[in-house]
Design a protein around this motif. Structure first.
Motif, PDB file in Angstrom:
ATOM      1  N   LEU A   1      32.057  74.882 -66.804  1.00 22.21           N
ATOM      2  CA  LEU A   1      33.125  74.678 -65.820  1.00 22.21           C
ATOM      3  C   LEU A   1      33.614  75.996 -65.241  1.00 22.21           C
ATOM      4  O   LEU A   1      33.883  76.102 -64.050  1.00 22.21           O
ATOM      5  N   LYS A   2      33.734  77.015 -66.070  1.00 26.05           N
ATOM      6  CA  LYS A   2      34.162  78.330 -65.573  1.00 26.05           C
ATOM      7  C   LYS A   2      33.141  78.900 -64.586  1.00 26.05           C
ATOM      8  O   LYS A   2      33.498  79.540 -63.612  1.00 26.05           O
TER       9      LYS A   2
ATOM     10  N   ARG B   1      22.808  82.310 -56.482  1.00 23.70           N
ATOM     11  CA  ARG B   1      23.523  81.205 -57.131  1.00 23.70           C
ATOM     12  C   ARG B   1      22.644  80.590 -58.226  1.00 23.70           C
ATOM     13  O   ARG B   1      23.131  80.273 -59.307  1.00 23.70           O
ATOM     14  N   ALA B   2      21.364  80.435 -57.964  1.00 20.80           N
ATOM     15  CA  ALA B   2      20.451  79.871 -58.966  1.00 20.80           C
ATOM     16  C   ALA B   2      20.353  80.802 -60.172  1.00 20.80           C
ATOM     17  O   ALA B   2      20.347  80.347 -61.317  1.00 20.80           O
ATOM     18  N   ALA B   3      20.303  82.112 -59.926  1.00 18.11           N
ATOM     19  CA  ALA B   3      20.237  83.083 -61.021  1.00 18.11           C
ATOM     20  C   ALA B   3      21.514  83.053 -61.848  1.00 18.11           C
ATOM     21  O   ALA B   3      21.466  83.137 -63.079  1.00 18.11           O
ATOM     22  N   GLN B   4      22.651  82.920 -61.193  1.00 14.82           N
ATOM     23  CA  GLN B   4      23.930  82.820 -61.910  1.00 14.82           C
ATOM     24  C   GLN B   4      23.942  81.608 -62.818  1.00 14.82           C
ATOM     25  O   GLN B   4      24.350  81.688 -63.971  1.00 14.82           O
TER      26      GLN B   4
ATOM     27  N   LEU C   1      29.969  71.753 -78.366  1.00 14.05           N
ATOM     28  CA  LEU C   1      29.865  71.063 -77.080  1.00 14.05           C
ATOM     29  C   LEU C   1      31.036  71.382 -76.151  1.00 14.05           C
ATOM     30  O   LEU C   1      30.837  71.660 -74.971  1.00 14.05           O
ATOM     31  N   LEU C   2      32.267  71.329 -76.642  1.00 10.11           N
ATOM     32  CA  LEU C   2      33.433  71.605 -75.786  1.00 10.11           C
ATOM     33  C   LEU C   2      33.411  73.029 -75.250  1.00 10.11           C
ATOM     34  O   LEU C   2      33.767  73.275 -74.101  1.00 10.11           O
ATOM     35  N   GLU C   3      32.964  73.965 -76.047  1.00 12.61           N
ATOM     36  CA  GLU C   3      32.881  75.352 -75.584  1.00 12.61           C
ATOM     37  C   GLU C   3      31.785  75.499 -74.528  1.00 12.61           C
ATOM     38  O   GLU C   3      31.937  76.231 -73.554  1.00 12.61           O
TER      39      GLU C   3
ATOM     40  N   TYR D   1      38.936  79.256 -59.711  1.00 13.77           N
ATOM     41  CA  TYR D   1      39.996  78.275 -59.936  1.00 13.77           C
ATOM     42  C   TYR D   1      40.924  78.751 -61.036  1.00 13.77           C
ATOM     43  O   TYR D   1      40.504  79.099 -62.122  1.00 13.77           O
ATOM     44  N   GLU D   2      42.207  78.802 -60.727  1.00 20.52           N
ATOM     45  CA  GLU D   2      43.232  79.142 -61.696  1.00 20.52           C
ATOM     46  C   GLU D   2      44.242  78.014 -61.700  1.00 20.52           C
ATOM     47  O   GLU D   2      44.974  77.828 -60.726  1.00 20.52           O
TER      48      GLU D   2
END
Length: 185
Positions: free
Chosen positions: A166-167, A142-145, A158-160, A173-174
């Protein structure tokens, strides 16, 4: 449950349980003002407690020996990994992951806890070690991800960047089409 019902139950049973006591305390603490009936019920309860007609059941202390054993194992394995590299491990997350995959070992006395410790060391030590090892591997993955995702963010707006982040955190999440907010015209 109301104070009156709790007091009636305590008088009927002859004891006041810790949950009944907590509920009476919660009601008294949250109510801005108690009614005459509630004061009378509390007065009956106090009288019954003083005469011994109602006894307060003691809160029982429980010890989950498995928590101690898993934490010890997680710390010792984490120390070994920390010597080798510069990864930071969350011992709390590791212990919680392993504990969710191991049987609890509760005891109410120190003698019982000692029995559970010796039994666990004989019968479950290898299982504890393997679950902690699996938890550490998952924690490191998880840390590597997260490092990979954060490392990818560079010259993007910034938004991207927020969208990428978030992804990564909500990969499964869908959103439903219905739940998407509509934009006002």
């Amino acid at each position: 449950m109301s104070i009156e019902k709790i007091v009636d139950q305590a008088l009927q049973d002859g004891y006041l349980t810790p949950s009944m006591e907590a509920e009476v305390g919660r009601i008294c603490n949250t109510a801005s003002e108690l009614s005459i009936e509630e004061y009378m019920a509390l007065d009956r309860l106090m009288g019954a407690l003083l005469t011994g007609e109602v006894v307060v059941l003691p809160r029982k202390q429980f010890i989950n020996v498995m928590e101690e054993l898993v934490l010890s194992e997680a710390i010792s394995q984490a120390v070994e990994i920390d010597k080798d590299g510069d990864q930071s491990l969350d011992v709390g997350d590791i212990a919680a992951y392993a504990l969710n995959r191991l049987p609890p070992l509760y005891a109410t006395t120190e003698e019982g806890a000692q029995y559970q410790r010796s039994r666990a060391k004989e019968e479950l030590q290898s299982l504890i070690a393997s679950q902690v090892k699996e938890a550490i591997a998952r924690n490191l993955d998880r840390a590597a991800q997260n490092q990979t995702v954060l490392g990818q963010i560079s010259d993007t707006p910034l938004l991207e960047q927020m969208n990428i982040l978030l992804k990564a955190y909500a990969a499964d999440y869908e959103p439903d089409d219905e739940s998407e907010p509509s934009t006002p015209n």
